[in-house]
Design a protein around this motif. Sequence first.
Motif, mmCIF file in Angstrom:
data_model
loop_
_atom_site.group_PDB
_atom_site.id
_atom_site.type_symbol
_atom_site.label_atom_id
_atom_site.label_comp_id
_atom_site.label_asym_id
_atom_site.label_seq_id
_atom_site.Cartn_x
_atom_site.Cartn_y
_atom_site.Cartn_z
ATOM 1 N N UNK A 28 50.001 3.600 24.619
ATOM 2 C CA UNK A 28 49.619 2.747 23.498
ATOM 3 C C UNK A 28 48.868 1.532 24.033
ATOM 4 N N UNK A 29 47.523 1.586 23.944
ATOM 5 C CA UNK A 29 46.696 0.468 24.379
ATOM 6 C C UNK A 29 46.174 -0.355 23.206
ATOM 7 N N UNK A 30 46.793 -0.174 22.037
ATOM 8 C CA UNK A 30 46.552 -1.112 20.938
ATOM 9 C C UNK A 30 47.502 -2.281 21.208
ATOM 10 N N UNK A 31 47.098 -3.146 22.127
ATOM 11 C CA UNK A 31 48.026 -4.048 22.807
ATOM 12 C C UNK A 31 48.651 -5.107 21.912
ATOM 13 N N UNK B 67 60.675 -1.845 28.058
ATOM 14 C CA UNK B 67 59.557 -1.887 28.993
ATOM 15 C C UNK B 67 58.262 -1.463 28.310
ATOM 16 N N UNK B 68 57.131 -1.948 28.838
ATOM 17 C CA UNK B 68 55.839 -1.644 28.234
ATOM 18 C C UNK B 68 54.769 -1.603 29.314
ATOM 19 N N UNK B 69 53.542 -1.362 28.889
ATOM 20 C CA UNK B 69 52.413 -1.299 29.807
ATOM 21 C C UNK B 69 52.246 -2.611 30.563
ATOM 22 N N UNK B 70 52.705 -3.711 29.995
ATOM 23 C CA UNK B 70 52.607 -5.012 30.674
ATOM 24 C C UNK B 70 53.369 -4.999 31.992
ATOM 25 N N UNK B 71 54.463 -4.234 32.060
ATOM 26 C CA UNK B 71 55.270 -4.195 33.274
ATOM 27 C C UNK B 71 54.532 -3.552 34.450
ATOM 28 N N UNK B 72 53.447 -2.840 34.163
ATOM 29 C CA UNK B 72 52.658 -2.229 35.233
ATOM 30 C C UNK B 72 51.424 -3.049 35.578
ATOM 31 N N UNK C 163 57.860 3.835 40.332
ATOM 32 C CA UNK C 163 57.550 2.728 39.433
ATOM 33 C C UNK C 163 57.221 3.263 38.036
ATOM 34 N N UNK C 164 56.412 4.307 37.965
ATOM 35 C CA UNK C 164 56.083 4.911 36.666
ATOM 36 C C UNK C 164 57.346 5.395 35.952
ATOM 37 N N UNK C 165 58.227 6.011 36.704
ATOM 38 C CA UNK C 165 59.459 6.536 36.120
ATOM 39 C C UNK C 165 60.287 5.427 35.479
ATOM 40 N N UNK C 166 60.250 4.252 36.069
ATOM 41 C CA UNK C 166 61.032 3.138 35.532
ATOM 42 C C UNK C 166 60.435 2.560 34.256
ATOM 43 N N UNK C 167 59.126 2.703 34.063
ATOM 44 C CA UNK C 167 58.449 2.060 32.938
ATOM 45 C C UNK C 167 58.151 3.030 31.800
ATOM 46 N N UNK C 168 57.900 4.279 32.132
ATOM 47 C CA UNK C 168 57.571 5.280 31.104
ATOM 48 C C UNK C 168 58.851 5.783 30.447
ATOM 49 N N UNK C 169 58.898 5.758 29.127
ATOM 50 C CA UNK C 169 60.054 6.225 28.366
ATOM 51 C C UNK C 169 59.900 7.714 28.080
ATOM 52 N N UNK C 170 60.927 8.489 28.412
ATOM 53 C CA UNK C 170 60.891 9.928 28.142
ATOM 54 C C UNK C 170 61.464 10.179 26.755
ATOM 55 N N UNK C 171 60.613 10.593 25.846
ATOM 56 C CA UNK C 171 61.002 10.823 24.463
ATOM 57 C C UNK C 171 61.736 12.154 24.333
ATOM 58 N N UNK D 266 57.590 13.962 25.619
ATOM 59 C CA UNK D 266 56.457 13.084 25.881
ATOM 60 C C UNK D 266 56.886 11.912 26.764
ATOM 61 N N UNK D 267 56.016 11.519 27.685
ATOM 62 C CA UNK D 267 56.212 10.283 28.421
ATOM 63 C C UNK D 267 55.478 9.177 27.689
ATOM 64 N N UNK D 268 56.190 8.149 27.235
ATOM 65 C CA UNK D 268 55.590 7.088 26.428
ATOM 66 C C UNK D 268 55.420 5.813 27.251
ATOM 67 N N UNK D 269 54.195 5.325 27.293
ATOM 68 C CA UNK D 269 53.912 4.016 27.874
ATOM 69 C C UNK D 269 53.482 3.124 26.716
ATOM 70 N N UNK D 270 54.378 2.238 26.313
ATOM 71 C CA UNK D 270 54.256 1.555 25.031
ATOM 72 C C UNK D 270 53.518 0.227 25.139
ATOM 73 N N UNK D 271 53.020 -0.227 23.983
ATOM 74 C CA UNK D 271 52.422 -1.551 23.886
ATOM 75 C C UNK D 271 53.533 -2.600 23.916
ATOM 76 N N UNK D 272 53.235 -3.831 24.339
ATOM 77 C CA UNK D 272 54.278 -4.860 24.405
ATOM 78 C C UNK D 272 54.778 -5.254 23.014
ATOM 79 N N UNK D 273 56.057 -5.565 22.920
ATOM 80 C CA UNK D 273 56.616 -5.999 21.640
ATOM 81 C C UNK D 273 56.009 -7.331 21.203
ATOM 82 N N UNK D 274 55.685 -8.177 22.161
ATOM 83 C CA UNK D 274 55.035 -9.464 21.876
ATOM 84 C C UNK D 274 53.541 -9.289 22.115
ATOM 85 N N UNK D 275 52.795 -9.262 21.022
ATOM 86 C CA UNK D 275 51.381 -8.933 21.112
ATOM 87 C C UNK D 275 50.572 -9.823 22.025
ATOM 88 N N UNK D 276 50.950 -11.096 22.132
ATOM 89 C CA UNK D 276 50.172 -12.009 22.972
ATOM 90 C C UNK D 276 50.225 -11.625 24.447
#
Length: 415
Positions: free
Chosen positions: A185-188, A203-208, A218-226, A230-240
């Motif tokens: 999710x790069x709709x950040x 965790x989100x893409x910001x952590x990488x 490192x990827x394993x720690x940040x990517x959520x296994x649904x 699917x491996x999900x790399x999510x947008x940050x909860x805080x948009x800024x």
Amino acid sequence: MTTRILPAVGDADAARSLAGLLGQLPDSEPSPPAGDSTALIATLARLASESLDELPEVVLVHEHIGPVPALELIREVALRFPAVGVVLVTADTGTGLYSAAMDSGARGLIGLPLSYEELAQRVQAAAAWASGVRRHLGRGADAPTGPGGTVVAVAGAKGGVGTTVAAVQLALAARASGRTVALVDLDLQAGDVASYLDVQFRRSVVDLAGIQDISPRVLQDVVFVHETGLGLLLAPADGERGEEVTDRAVRQILGALRHRYEVVVVDCGTHMTNANAVAVETADTALLLTTPDVVAVRAAKRTVRLWDRLQIRKAEETVTVVNRHTRSTEIQPQLVEKITRTRTARSVVPAAFKELAAAVDAGRMQDLDAKSAVKQALWALAAEVGMVETPDVPGRRGRQRGDRGPAGPRRQRGR
């Protein structure tokens, strides 16, 4: 043994000077220079898709190559084509740049002005290293032998055209076919992938973004296994915090994901940033979602022109997808293709709001009924662009992976 050398030089005078010296090297086979970073990556990807043995042993990257800076380009080549020895050609031979080049994955550094002796020495060393890597890869069945997984970027012409629904369903289709899939999710600032799949993950893409070397651990720690796999790399909860994700970080993140997953789907949202521009530029397939109305089609045209002006992507390398299509509308896919000057996907997505309502409201797009016309159309689209062999949906027969047709992913790009 003949050493194949691919120079990446944007300046015509520098290219002639380098070509003259390369032509004097014994047992060498220099290729015509790649004029920019895009042409270099496209050439390497084309060669790697044929065979590991088709790749050049040595790539020479000139310091003034563009539009991607030389060190970032070296990092991307090293990540995607680990059996190629990359050498930086630069006037700065100080220890600071040398260290940075080595950290990026270079196998050597050649100073300017060029000297035959130094060029021969660095090319020979890089070629020997590349040959050793290839012998090692030849013994490992699971070692990467090509450019890695396929990246599919999904962008919206404007808000509300169904970008995230399309990205999620395309990822689910690829996963259902048995492939390993990451959904990014790069709709950040306004990413909704987590909401559509009922995910709560801290965790989100910001952590990488600040990590220089993204290892599998490192990827394993940040990517959520649904639950769907699917491996999900999510947008940050805080948009800024999305501002922390730079274009350089995205290149490194997508490069790491390519080597872990067979398919990487990127939801780029509708607002162009440096981060999602990288995804569109480097993707094997770029899909632009629009709806068949004047406002959305005009927005799609503006987006395509923007990508072209910024040298992100050419119109003919973009596949436009018509969402919420009805036969009665005046704007049909052929007209969209004519206006945007892109290729329009044959798989149009019908207007079927009621089918989506329950799954969207519950945040469980994975539970969308297999008989849904929307799901069938999007899974057929996944087959059309080569993400799956056949869509695993009742009532629809997909195309074979090799039969990509006019809307399939491009195999080579250059400027």
